[in-house]
Scaffold this motif. Structure first.
Motif, PDB file in Angstrom:
ATOM      1  N   PRO A  94       0.821  -1.216   0.000  1.00 34.35           N
ATOM      2  CA  PRO A  94       0.000   0.000   0.000  1.00 34.35           C
ATOM      3  C   PRO A  94       0.857   1.269   0.000  1.00 34.35           C
ATOM      4  O   PRO A  94       0.502   2.247  -0.658  1.00 34.35           O
ATOM      5  CB  PRO A  94      -0.814  -0.098   1.290  1.00 34.35           C
ATOM      6  N   LEU A  95       1.981   1.248   0.682  1.00 35.40           N
ATOM      7  CA  LEU A  95       2.830   2.432   0.706  1.00 35.40           C
ATOM      8  C   LEU A  95       3.390   2.721  -0.691  1.00 35.40           C
ATOM      9  O   LEU A  95       3.502   3.884  -1.090  1.00 35.40           O
ATOM     10  CB  LEU A  95       3.962   2.286   1.731  1.00 35.40           C
ATOM     11  N   PRO A 136       6.495   9.949   0.476  1.00 31.38           N
ATOM     12  CA  PRO A 136       6.323   9.580   1.890  1.00 31.38           C
ATOM     13  C   PRO A 136       7.188   8.370   2.258  1.00 31.38           C
ATOM     14  O   PRO A 136       7.224   7.374   1.540  1.00 31.38           O
ATOM     15  CB  PRO A 136       4.830   9.245   1.990  1.00 31.38           C
ATOM     16  N   ALA A 137       7.873   8.480   3.372  1.00 31.29           N
ATOM     17  CA  ALA A 137       8.692   7.372   3.870  1.00 31.29           C
ATOM     18  C   ALA A 137       7.845   6.366   4.636  1.00 31.29           C
ATOM     19  O   ALA A 137       8.220   5.208   4.760  1.00 31.29           O
ATOM     20  CB  ALA A 137       9.801   7.908   4.766  1.00 31.29           C
ATOM     21  N   SER A 138       6.699   6.821   5.124  1.00 34.20           N
ATOM     22  CA  SER A 138       5.824   5.947   5.906  1.00 34.20           C
ATOM     23  C   SER A 138       4.385   6.417   5.742  1.00 34.20           C
ATOM     24  O   SER A 138       4.128   7.494   5.202  1.00 34.20           O
ATOM     25  CB  SER A 138       6.211   5.988   7.388  1.00 34.20           C
ATOM     26  N   PHE A 139       3.456   5.610   6.241  1.00 34.68           N
ATOM     27  CA  PHE A 139       2.050   6.007   6.223  1.00 34.68           C
ATOM     28  C   PHE A 139       1.855   7.302   7.007  1.00 34.68           C
ATOM     29  O   PHE A 139       1.031   8.133   6.640  1.00 34.68           O
ATOM     30  CB  PHE A 139       1.169   4.915   6.837  1.00 34.68           C
ATOM     31  N   ILE A 149      -2.422   2.701  11.829  1.00 37.59           N
ATOM     32  CA  ILE A 149      -3.317   1.928  10.958  1.00 37.59           C
ATOM     33  C   ILE A 149      -2.480   1.058  10.011  1.00 37.59           C
ATOM     34  O   ILE A 149      -2.788  -0.116   9.786  1.00 37.59           O
ATOM     35  CB  ILE A 149      -4.245   2.865  10.156  1.00 37.59           C
ATOM     36  N   GLY A 150      -1.425   1.631   9.463  1.00 33.63           N
ATOM     37  CA  GLY A 150      -0.536   0.872   8.585  1.00 33.63           C
ATOM     38  C   GLY A 150       0.164  -0.256   9.320  1.00 33.63           C
ATOM     39  O   GLY A 150       0.306  -1.366   8.797  1.00 33.63           O
ATOM     40  N   ILE A 151       0.579   0.020  10.544  1.00 36.30           N
ATOM     41  CA  ILE A 151       1.212  -1.021  11.359  1.00 36.30           C
ATOM     42  C   ILE A 151       0.204  -2.129  11.660  1.00 36.30           C
ATOM     43  O   ILE A 151       0.528  -3.319  11.590  1.00 36.30           O
ATOM     44  CB  ILE A 151       1.806  -0.428  12.646  1.00 36.30           C
TER      45      ILE A 151
END
Length: 171
Positions: A94-95, A136-139, A149-151
């Motif tokens: 998703p990322l 983006p490096a992360s959500f 939420i991503g985690i």
């Protein structure tokens, strides 16, 4: 490297929603909240890059708003399709889908004449379509509330994969 918004409201997790649910529940929550956050992320990226480039962000607020809505409309289906794909058949993340959305604020900035900042060789080679360093490096860089939420989705996916592998080993 990222354009994490400051002062932005995190996506609201519906009351009673547990992050420890099934991978399908976690995927649906991630998709819903990420898509809802994309318009604000595009607008923040444009405003932040304008500030760094010495351009009045107000001049690009209309195009940024329109690009944000277009971003959600075009990125949303790809994100939902990926997250609806069986975990064993997913060939992307998703990322990665969200990172491809960098083209929306980039186009607004380029069309608005915002100067591109200098980037180091790693970022220039790793993200060649991101001259403004917005990837983006992360959500959490899309929206701070998306981090957990991503985690949660990642943990649910890992649990599902682990359960399947254990079941395969018992045959």
């Amino acid at each position: 490297m990222s354009a994490a918004g400051t002062g932005a409201e995190a996506p609201a997790v519906p009351p009673g929603t547990a992050l420890g649910g099934s991978v399908d529940e976690a995927a649906e929550l991630l998709a819903d909240l990420a898509i809802a956050a994309l318009p604000g992320w595009v607008e923040r990226c444009v405003a932040d890059a304008c500030e760094r480039g010495g351009v009045a962000a107000v001049d690009l607020s209309g195009p940024a708003r329109a690009a944000g809505l277009q971003c959600a409309a075009e990125t949303g289906p790809a994100l939902r399709d990926l997250l609806a794909t069986d975990v064993d058949a997913q060939t992307s993340t998703p990322l990665s889908v969200l990172r491809a959305a960098v083209r929306f604020p980039t186009r607004v900035l380029a069309d608005g004449g915002v100067p591109e900042p200098g980037r180091d060789d790693f970022n220039a080679s790793r993200f060649p379509d991101d001259p403004y360093g917005l990837t983006p490096a992360s959500f959490a860089d899309i929206d701070p509330g998306l981090g957990p939420i991503g985690i949660g989705w990642g943990a649910a996916k890992a649990y599902e994969v682990l359960q399947r592998r254990r079941a395969e080993g018992q045959r």
